[in-house]
Design a protein around this motif. Structure first.
Motif, PDB file in Angstrom:
ATOM      1  N   UNK A  22       8.610  -3.566  -4.769  1.00  0.00           N
ATOM      2  CA  UNK A  22       8.706  -3.324  -3.339  1.00  0.00           C
ATOM      3  C   UNK A  22       7.383  -2.800  -2.812  1.00  0.00           C
ATOM      4  N   UNK A  23       7.014  -3.261  -1.621  1.00  0.00           N
ATOM      5  CA  UNK A  23       5.774  -2.792  -1.017  1.00  0.00           C
ATOM      6  C   UNK A  23       5.980  -2.611   0.472  1.00  0.00           C
ATOM      7  N   UNK A  24       5.705  -1.402   0.934  1.00  0.00           N
ATOM      8  CA  UNK A  24       5.763  -1.121   2.366  1.00  0.00           C
ATOM      9  C   UNK A  24       4.393  -0.712   2.853  1.00  0.00           C
ATOM     10  N   UNK A  25       4.353  -0.138   4.016  1.00  0.00           N
ATOM     11  CA  UNK A  25       3.082   0.316   4.582  1.00  0.00           C
ATOM     12  C   UNK A  25       2.516   1.442   3.739  1.00  0.00           C
ATOM     13  N   UNK A  26       1.254   1.353   3.410  1.00  0.00           N
ATOM     14  CA  UNK A  26       0.599   2.403   2.632  1.00  0.00           C
ATOM     15  C   UNK A  26      -0.020   3.405   3.590  1.00  0.00           C
ATOM     16  N   UNK A  27       0.327   4.673   3.405  1.00  0.00           N
ATOM     17  CA  UNK A  27      -0.211   5.727   4.266  1.00  0.00           C
ATOM     18  C   UNK A  27      -1.485   6.300   3.688  1.00  0.00           C
ATOM     19  N   UNK A  28      -1.613   7.604   3.805  1.00  0.00           N
ATOM     20  CA  UNK A  28      -2.795   8.250   3.269  1.00  0.00           C
ATOM     21  C   UNK A  28      -3.811   8.592   4.341  1.00  0.00           C
ATOM     22  N   UNK A  29      -3.647   8.038   5.534  1.00  0.00           N
ATOM     23  CA  UNK A  29      -4.569   8.361   6.608  1.00  0.00           C
ATOM     24  C   UNK A  29      -4.286   9.769   7.147  1.00  0.00           C
ATOM     25  N   UNK A  30      -5.342  10.442   7.521  1.00  0.00           N
ATOM     26  CA  UNK A  30      -5.214  11.792   8.105  1.00  0.00           C
ATOM     27  C   UNK A  30      -4.465  12.735   7.170  1.00  0.00           C
ATOM     28  N   UNK A  31      -4.630  12.515   5.871  1.00  0.00           N
ATOM     29  CA  UNK A  31      -4.017  13.409   4.899  1.00  0.00           C
ATOM     30  C   UNK A  31      -2.553  13.159   4.633  1.00  0.00           C
ATOM     31  N   UNK A  32      -1.976  12.117   5.267  1.00  0.00           N
ATOM     32  CA  UNK A  32      -0.567  11.826   5.061  1.00  0.00           C
ATOM     33  C   UNK A  32      -0.368  11.053   3.761  1.00  0.00           C
ATOM     34  N   UNK A  33       0.784  11.223   3.166  1.00  0.00           N
ATOM     35  CA  UNK A  33       1.119  10.471   1.971  1.00  0.00           C
ATOM     36  C   UNK A  33       1.556   9.071   2.333  1.00  0.00           C
ATOM     37  N   UNK A  34       1.872   8.261   1.308  1.00  0.00           N
ATOM     38  CA  UNK A  34       2.311   6.894   1.573  1.00  0.00           C
ATOM     39  C   UNK A  34       3.637   6.880   2.313  1.00  0.00           C
ATOM     40  N   UNK A  35       3.787   5.932   3.230  1.00  0.00           N
ATOM     41  CA  UNK A  35       5.026   5.782   3.984  1.00  0.00           C
ATOM     42  C   UNK A  35       6.018   5.004   3.147  1.00  0.00           C
TER      43      UNK A  35
END
Length: 287
Positions: A136-149
């Protein structure tokens, strides 16, 4: 009829541009209901046992799996057994010995590089032991210190370019994509992004899977199948049917204590729900 495989059923769905319906089960009554419905409409089906269902059963995979395998082998239609949403690699390694022909390995909660590494490792092990592997693959986060969505969080989406790279790097057999549905929905108002689905279907060389299908309206679900979804996962709809029927049955007689009575009502309701859903999925391809 011999136990079949998810990979085989999905391959047939690809050939016919349709989809196979896969139902998450927690109890033996749900296993029986799904198979009874599949026999009633003459459609193949996948029985899915999730890691959460295993946790509910005191962490023991084998008892429910053995019951599902036995029921499948007595079925008049093809039935496959799939281990769903596995995050524990130790549980993954129990699958082949318990009658499962496929596993969905869930590393979508991890940052992209860790997701790839864990899923590639799982795929290699699965293929070495004759198992078909879904990821499964969804939107990858990490921007602005956020973890993966998480792939089923509101607003999560699978980016086509990243999905192409992910499939190449992991070697998985099918990919569950985030296109607007969500797990555990009790209403059927998910908004499917059909344009995104079209882009994913065009660029990815493997079957696509829709999770959270209980929250998708019939017409939208059929459109998704016509748009390239080849495996449709359904779980919450069975819980809604079973719980509602049991609640209604107990309300008629608060003194009732025999579980056979209310479980019969629950099993019948699940059968009816699965019959309807199988009909919806089967009617999706353009004839």
């Amino acid at each position: 009829m011999p136990l079949t495989t998810t990979g085989g059923l999905v391959a047939e769905a690809v050939t016919h541009r349709g989809a196979v319906a896969a139902f998450n089960v927690v109890t033996l009554e749900q296993v029986e209901a799904v198979i009874a419905a599949a026999e009633a409409v003459g459609e193949p089906v996948v029985l899915q046992v999730s890691e959460n269902a295993v946790k509910f059963r005191a962490g023991r995979l084998r008892p429910l799996a053995a019951a599902a395998v036995s029921a499948a082998r007595s079925s008049e239609v093809p039935v496959a057994l799939h281990l769903d949403h596995v995050k524990d690699e130790a549980l993954l390694r129990e699958a082949a010995d318990c009658g499962f022909g496929s596993v969905m390995f869930d590393a979508a909660h991890l940052p992209y590089a860790e997701n790839v590494a864990a899923t590639r490792r799982a795929a290699r092990w699965a293929h070495a032991h004759g198992l078909w592997l879904e990821a499964e693959l969804g939107e990858v986060g990490g921007k602005d210190g956020r973890g993966p969505l998480d792939a089923h969080a509101p607003g999560a989406r699978t980016e086509p370019g990243e999905a192409v790279r992910y499939v190449e790097e992991t070697g998985v057999d099918a990919l569950a994509v985030a296109i607007g549905s969500s797990h555990a929905m009790t209403s059927r108002d998910a908004v499917i992004d059909h344009d995104l689905l079209a882009a994913l279907h065009e660029r990815l060389p493997l079957p696509l899977v829709l999770h959270g299908s209980s929250g998708v309206a019939d017409e939208d679900l059929q459109r998704a199948v016509r748009g390239g979804i080849r495996k449709v996962n359904i779980g919450t709809a069975l819980s809604i049917a079973m719980t509602g029927a049991i609640r209604a049955d107990l309300d008629t007689d608060p003194r009732a204590v025999d579980p056979r009575r209310y479980l019969t009502a629950g099993r019948r309701a699940v059968t009816d729900s699965v019959v309807r859903l199988l009909g919806t999925v089967a009617a999706a391809p353009l004839r």
